[in-house]
Each structure stands twice: as structure tokens, then as C-alpha cells.
Design a protein around this motif. Structure first.
Motif, PDB file in Angstrom:
ATOM      1  N   LYS A  37       0.860  -1.193   0.000  1.00  0.00           N
ATOM      2  CA  LYS A  37       0.000   0.000   0.000  1.00  0.00           C
ATOM      3  C   LYS A  37       0.891   1.237   0.000  1.00  0.00           C
ATOM      4  N   LEU A  38       0.586   2.206  -0.852  1.00  0.00           N
ATOM      5  CA  LEU A  38       1.386   3.426  -0.913  1.00  0.00           C
ATOM      6  C   LEU A  38       0.661   4.554  -0.173  1.00  0.00           C
ATOM      7  N   ASP A  39       1.429   5.586   0.199  1.00  0.00           N
ATOM      8  CA  ASP A  39       0.840   6.696   0.964  1.00  0.00           C
ATOM      9  C   ASP A  39      -0.235   7.436   0.167  1.00  0.00           C
ATOM     10  N   ASN A  40      -0.139   7.404  -1.171  1.00  0.00           N
ATOM     11  CA  ASN A  40      -1.111   8.148  -1.991  1.00  0.00           C
ATOM     12  C   ASN A  40      -2.398   7.366  -2.258  1.00  0.00           C
ATOM     13  N   GLY A  41      -2.550   6.203  -1.586  1.00  0.00           N
ATOM     14  CA  GLY A  41      -3.778   5.417  -1.756  1.00  0.00           C
ATOM     15  C   GLY A  41      -3.669   4.357  -2.841  1.00  0.00           C
ATOM     16  N   GLN A  42      -2.632   4.440  -3.675  1.00  0.00           N
ATOM     17  CA  GLN A  42      -2.444   3.411  -4.699  1.00  0.00           C
ATOM     18  C   GLN A  42      -1.801   2.171  -4.070  1.00  0.00           C
ATOM     19  N   VAL A  43      -1.763   1.107  -4.864  1.00  0.00           N
ATOM     20  CA  VAL A  43      -1.131  -0.137  -4.421  1.00  0.00           C
ATOM     21  C   VAL A  43      -0.117  -0.543  -5.477  1.00  0.00           C
ATOM     22  N   ASN A  44       1.082  -0.911  -5.033  1.00  0.00           N
ATOM     23  CA  ASN A  44       2.098  -1.391  -5.973  1.00  0.00           C
ATOM     24  C   ASN A  44       2.070  -2.911  -5.942  1.00  0.00           C
ATOM     25  N   VAL A  45       1.755  -3.531  -7.073  1.00  0.00           N
ATOM     26  CA  VAL A  45       1.679  -5.000  -7.133  1.00  0.00           C
ATOM     27  C   VAL A  45       2.596  -5.472  -8.259  1.00  0.00           C
ATOM     28  N   THR A  46       3.543  -6.344  -7.945  1.00  0.00           N
ATOM     29  CA  THR A  46       4.449  -6.856  -8.979  1.00  0.00           C
ATOM     30  C   THR A  46       4.749  -8.334  -8.721  1.00  0.00           C
ATOM     31  N   VAL A  47       5.189  -8.992  -9.792  1.00  0.00           N
ATOM     32  CA  VAL A  47       5.724 -10.358  -9.680  1.00  0.00           C
ATOM     33  C   VAL A  47       7.037 -10.362 -10.427  1.00  0.00           C
ATOM     34  N   GLY A  48       8.083 -10.877  -9.806  1.00  0.00           N
ATOM     35  CA  GLY A  48       9.359 -10.954 -10.522  1.00  0.00           C
ATOM     36  C   GLY A  48      10.422 -11.609  -9.678  1.00  0.00           C
ATOM     37  N   PRO A  49      11.500 -12.082 -10.362  1.00  0.00           N
ATOM     38  CA  PRO A  49      12.625 -12.612  -9.604  1.00  0.00           C
ATOM     39  C   PRO A  49      13.225 -11.500  -8.762  1.00  0.00           C
ATOM     40  N   THR A  50      13.670 -11.847  -7.576  1.00  0.00           N
ATOM     41  CA  THR A  50      14.085 -10.832  -6.599  1.00  0.00           C
ATOM     42  C   THR A  50      15.258 -11.355  -5.775  1.00  0.00           C
ATOM     43  N   PHE A  51      16.244 -10.491  -5.523  1.00  0.00           N
ATOM     44  CA  PHE A  51      17.301 -10.835  -4.568  1.00  0.00           C
ATOM     45  C   PHE A  51      16.705 -10.739  -3.162  1.00  0.00           C
ATOM     46  N   VAL A  52      16.815 -11.833  -2.403  1.00  0.00           N
ATOM     47  CA  VAL A  52      16.302 -11.864  -1.029  1.00  0.00           C
ATOM     48  C   VAL A  52      17.478 -12.181  -0.105  1.00  0.00           C
ATOM     49  N   ALA A  53      17.685 -11.332   0.896  1.00  0.00           N
ATOM     50  CA  ALA A  53      18.834 -11.523   1.801  1.00  0.00           C
ATOM     51  C   ALA A  53      18.692 -12.820   2.591  1.00  0.00           C
ATOM     52  N   ARG A  54      19.847 -13.429   2.889  1.00  0.00           N
ATOM     53  CA  ARG A  54      19.832 -14.723   3.589  1.00  0.00           C
ATOM     54  C   ARG A  54      19.087 -14.670   4.918  1.00  0.00           C
ATOM     55  N   HIS A  55      19.103 -13.518   5.579  1.00  0.00           N
ATOM     56  CA  HIS A  55      18.449 -13.439   6.886  1.00  0.00           C
ATOM     57  C   HIS A  55      16.931 -13.278   6.779  1.00  0.00           C
ATOM     58  N   SER A  56      16.413 -13.061   5.561  1.00  0.00           N
ATOM     59  CA  SER A  56      14.965 -12.902   5.389  1.00  0.00           C
ATOM     60  C   SER A  56      14.257 -14.233   5.654  1.00  0.00           C
ATOM     61  N   GLN A  57      13.040 -14.131   6.182  1.00  0.00           N
ATOM     62  CA  GLN A  57      12.276 -15.359   6.435  1.00  0.00           C
ATOM     63  C   GLN A  57      11.908 -16.068   5.135  1.00  0.00           C
ATOM     64  N   LEU A  58      11.946 -15.349   4.017  1.00  0.00           N
ATOM     65  CA  LEU A  58      11.577 -15.982   2.749  1.00  0.00           C
ATOM     66  C   LEU A  58      12.759 -16.710   2.098  1.00  0.00           C
ATOM     67  N   ALA A  59      13.995 -16.398   2.535  1.00  0.00           N
ATOM     68  CA  ALA A  59      15.178 -16.957   1.866  1.00  0.00           C
ATOM     69  C   ALA A  59      15.291 -18.467   2.053  1.00  0.00           C
ATOM     70  N   GLY A  60      14.810 -18.972   3.174  1.00  0.00           N
ATOM     71  CA  GLY A  60      14.948 -20.406   3.454  1.00  0.00           C
ATOM     72  C   GLY A  60      13.760 -21.235   3.000  1.00  0.00           C
ATOM     73  N   VAL A  61      12.849 -20.633   2.257  1.00  0.00           N
ATOM     74  CA  VAL A  61      11.681 -21.364   1.750  1.00  0.00           C
ATOM     75  C   VAL A  61      12.103 -22.049   0.460  1.00  0.00           C
ATOM     76  N   ASP A  62      12.307 -23.358   0.506  1.00  0.00           N
ATOM     77  CA  ASP A  62      12.911 -24.063  -0.626  1.00  0.00           C
ATOM     78  C   ASP A  62      11.967 -25.086  -1.252  1.00  0.00           C
ATOM     79  N   ASP A  63      12.455 -25.670  -2.338  1.00  0.00           N
ATOM     80  CA  ASP A  63      11.734 -26.726  -3.069  1.00  0.00           C
ATOM     81  C   ASP A  63      10.326 -26.248  -3.448  1.00  0.00           C
TER      82      ASP A  63
END
Ligand code: HSE
Length: 412
Positions: free
Chosen positions: A249-275
Motif C-alpha cells: 500500500k502506498l501513501d497516496n492510496g495506490q497499491v504497488n503489485v508486482t511479480v518478478g525474480p528478486t534478490f532476497v537476503a539470507r536473513h529474510s524469512q523468505l530466503a529459506g523457503v525451498d523446493d
């Protein structure tokens, strides 16, 4: 009470089996005297199926049978599924579906009809397979204002990326293996090009922010162009590449929605989601981060979510549950180019020192990355965060730099 299942494929057959296997406890939890599967609709023949006596080919039998109060749609696609679901709701029957394409494309209309007819339209299985996420978002997190969602919502692409990261397999090798294991379809387009993730984030964004989001309004990139060199540079940076579906959600009331490959840091909870596992990280203003994790696909995990909805629909057969969102609006989805993000860039440059200096002058200091056996003229770096479109324009304008690959860098 009687139920009909439309579509006797992987998920539909799982639903029939689960309704049988856990019959007594399901009836008890549904608070009905009985809950029986009466029909299974499919155009195919299943002469050896234990359910062959329930199989029918004519949808009108379901539509015109007043005993059928709950219809389960596990056909997939939007042509017949949309027609049959809409007619079922209009006829006053509750509908349960696992069909993400149907909900992402027609969710607002179908929820509106369900409201008007005082019946339920439930779709827990449409996102995250067996992971409870729709109901927790709609009910347990209801007191929160949701700030953002970031999810690994497609098992096939997560399996492919995991094989690339942990076993150094190329995209083509990993895709072939995913097809052999039955994760990826022969035509893997919907998974590897991000469309499946896109449909799922549209549903989560609608639930979180209250307005319908159409898949064609979402900037979507897949993983076909990810190479092992990108994987190596991500490791040098301190993370992994994941296919992330995100909504913010953005401050101006819009919403940013995307799908794409992304660099995720090792400490992120999403980094260890495998297979083939999926996960969604929901950031609420009261809860902070909440992570849902589990099997996002497969016969019985998905059937589990469908049957839970059947139980819920049966329990609330006299009283509709509030569940829904408003119609889509123009200019509600922000142009992804205006969203602030850091970028990873890989390219070639004959004079790397000159290019790095030019980058520093134009976009500020960049974090230069290295990998083993890189060609002499290869260059890779991560930028500081800025509006994506401006950042790309400035990078492309640097003389002597030829850009090959650009990947967003996550901040969660
Ligand atoms: N093809 C999907 C996946 C199945 O791989 O996650 C569930 O939508």
C-alpha cells in the motif's frame, strides 16, 4: 446436505477421497446431520473409479437438483468454470473453488452475486494450496491495516530456483526435472512466466486492500532468463534469488503489485523457503510480520483446504459470511516504475573502472559483486534504492555499459 464436485482431476479426486476418509468428523464439524457427495461432473470416463456411480457429464443435473446446496469447482480455467460457478450461485447454491484464475479474474462479480443470493463463495485453496491464508487474512488479521504482502506463491518455480541455487543446475535442467516429477506442466508457461503467482497475489491484494486487482494490471516477470551467474552474484551479495509476488500500500492510496525474480537476503524469512514450498509474509500494523508457510500445491494439501471450505459453507448455510472486496478502480495500481527499489544489474563493460565511476556520479555508490570464472568484461553491482524507472534510465545511459540482466532487490 448434498455436495457436488465439478472436475475429477487431481484436486477433485482428492476432495472426493477426503470427504470419504474423514466422513464422520467432517459431518460433525459441519454441524449438519449428513454431508454426502452426490455427483461428480467430468466429461471424461473413469470406469475403474470407486466413484463411477456418482459421475455425470451434464452440469444441468447439478444446477436443477435442489438437494445440492454446495458445489465444489476444481475444473480450472475460466470458460466453463466461470459459467457453471455463476449459474450455481445465481441458483442459490454456495460454491467452493480452488481456481485462482477464476477468482483473480471474476472474484468481485462472483462475490457480489453470492452476497445478493445470501450464499457463500469460498476459495481458501486458490492461494497457497494447503496453507491456511485466505481465512486467516480475512478473519484473524481483520483488525490490522495490512501494509504489505511478499510471497513465494508458486511451488514449481521455487523448486527450479532451489535446484539452480543448491545443485548448480541450469534453468533448463531444473525445469526438465520439475516436469519429470510432475510439478511443472508440459507447457510450463503459467508457472515459469509468473502468471500463476500473479493470479495469487491479485487475490491476496484484493483481500488485504479491499479492491479487485486484475492480473493484466500487474507487472509480471518470470524466471526464464535467470542464469547461474545471477545465482552466483546473489550469493556474493549475501542472498538468493526467489520469484516474489508482492503487494504494498502506498501513501497516496495506490497499491504497488508486482511479480518478478528478486534478490532476497539470507536473513529474510523468505530466503529459506525451498523446493515446492510456498510462503507469504504479511506485514500488519498491529501484528508486525506474520509468515504463512507450507505446501502450496499437491492433491491432498489442496483438497484439505477445499474440504475445510465445504465444512464452513455447510456450517453457514443459513447465514452468509461477510467476505469480499470492492470493484477495481482506474489508477489504483501504481506504475511499477515509480516504486522505490534497489536493483541488481549484470552487464558487460570494457572499461569497468570508468563505468563504476560514471555510475557513482549518476546514481550514487554501487556495491560491486564478483564471482568465480567471470568473463573479463563482465560487471555486476547492486544499487541504492530509488524509483525503478529513473534508476534503469540512468543506468542505461552510462556510456560503455551494456546491461544484460536487471533484478529487484528486496528490503524484507
Ligand atoms: N502450478 C502451481 C505451483 C500449482 O507450482 O505452485 C498450484 O497453483
Amino acid at each position: 446436505m448434498f455436495v457436488a464436485v465439478m472436475g475429477f482431476g487431481t484436486v477433485g479426486s482428492g476432495v472426493a477421497e477426503l470427504l470419504d476418509k474423514n466422513h464422520d468428523s467432517i459431518v460433525k464439524k459441519s454441524m449438519q446431520d449428513s454431508l454426502e457427495l452426490k455427483y461428480i461432473l467430468d466429461i471424461r470416463d473413469f470406469p475403474d473409479s470407486p466413484y463411477k456411480d456418482k459421475l455425470i457429464k451434464d452440469f444441468n443435473i447439478i444446477l436443477n437438483d435442489p438437494e445440492i446446496e454446495i458445489v465444489v469447482e476444481t475444473m480450472g480455467g475460466v470458460t466453463f468454470a466461470y459459467d457453471f460457478v455463476k449459474k450455481s450461485l445465481l441458483a442459490g447454491k454456495s460454491v467452493v473453488t480452488s481456481n485462482k484464475e477464476l477468482v483473480a479474474q471474476h472474484g468481485y462479480e462472483l462475490l457480489t452475486i453470492a452476497n445478493e443470493k445470501n450464499v457463500n463463495f469460498l476459495f481458501e485453496a486458490s492461494v497457497g494450496g494447503g496453507i491456511p491464508i485466505i481465512r486467516p487474512m480475512a478473519q484473524c488479521l481483520a483488525a490490522n491495516e495490512i501494509d504489505s504482502i511478499a510471497g513465494i506463491l508458486n511451488g514449481t518455480t521455487n523448486y527450479i530456483l532451489t535446484k539452480m541455487i543448491t545443485e548448480n543446475q541450469s534453468f533448463d535442467e531444473a525445469l526438465k526435472k520439475a516436469q519429470e516429477l510432475g510439478y511443472a506442466e508440459k507447457d510450463p508457461t503459467a508457472d515459469v512466466d509468473g502468471h500463476d503467482s500473479c493470479r495469487k497475489i491479485c487475490i491476496l491484494a484484493a483481500l488485504a486492500f479491499g479492491k479487485h486487482v486484475y492480473p493484466d494490471s500487474v507487472h509480471t516477470e518470470g524466471i526464464r532468463n535467470i542464469t547461474l551467474s545471477d545465482v552466483a552474484y546473489a550469493a556474493c551479495w549475501g542472498g538468493v534469488i526467489k520469484l516474489i509476488a508482492s503487494a504494498k500500500k502506498l501513501d497516496n492510496g495506490q497499491v504497488n503489485v508486482t511479480v518478478g525474480p528478486t534478490f532476497v537476503a539470507r536473513h529474510s524469512q523468505l530466503a529459506g523457503v525451498d523446493d515446492v514450498f510456498n510462503a507469504a509474509l504479511i506485514r500488519g500494523d498491529a501484528t508486525g510480520d506474520v509468515v504463512f508457510y507450507g505446501k502450496g500445491a499437491g492433491k491432498m494439501p489442496t483438497a484439505s483446504a477445499v474440504v475445510a471450505d465445504v465444512i464452513d459453507a455447510a456450517k453457514h448455510i443459513e447465514k452468509k459470511k461477510f467476505f469480499g472486496w470492492d470493484a477495481a478502480e482506474d489508477n489504483y495500481i501504481a506504475d511499477y516504475n515509480t516504486a522505490v527499489t534497489a536493483l541488481y544489474v549484470r552487464g558487460t563493460a570494457d572499461d569497468k573502472q570508468a563505468v563504476i565511476k560514471a555510475l557513482n556520479d549518476s546514481i550514487g555508490a554501487v556495491h560491486v559483486l564478483t564471482r568465480e570464472n567471470a568473463p573479463e568484461n563482465e560487471i555486476a553491482f547492486v544499487t541504492n534504492p530509488a524509483a525503478e524507472g529513473e534508476l534503469k534510465a540512468k543506468i542505461n545511459a552510462v556510456s560503455g555499459l551494456s546491461v544484460t540482466s536487471v533484478i529487484r532487490v528486496a528490503d524484507y
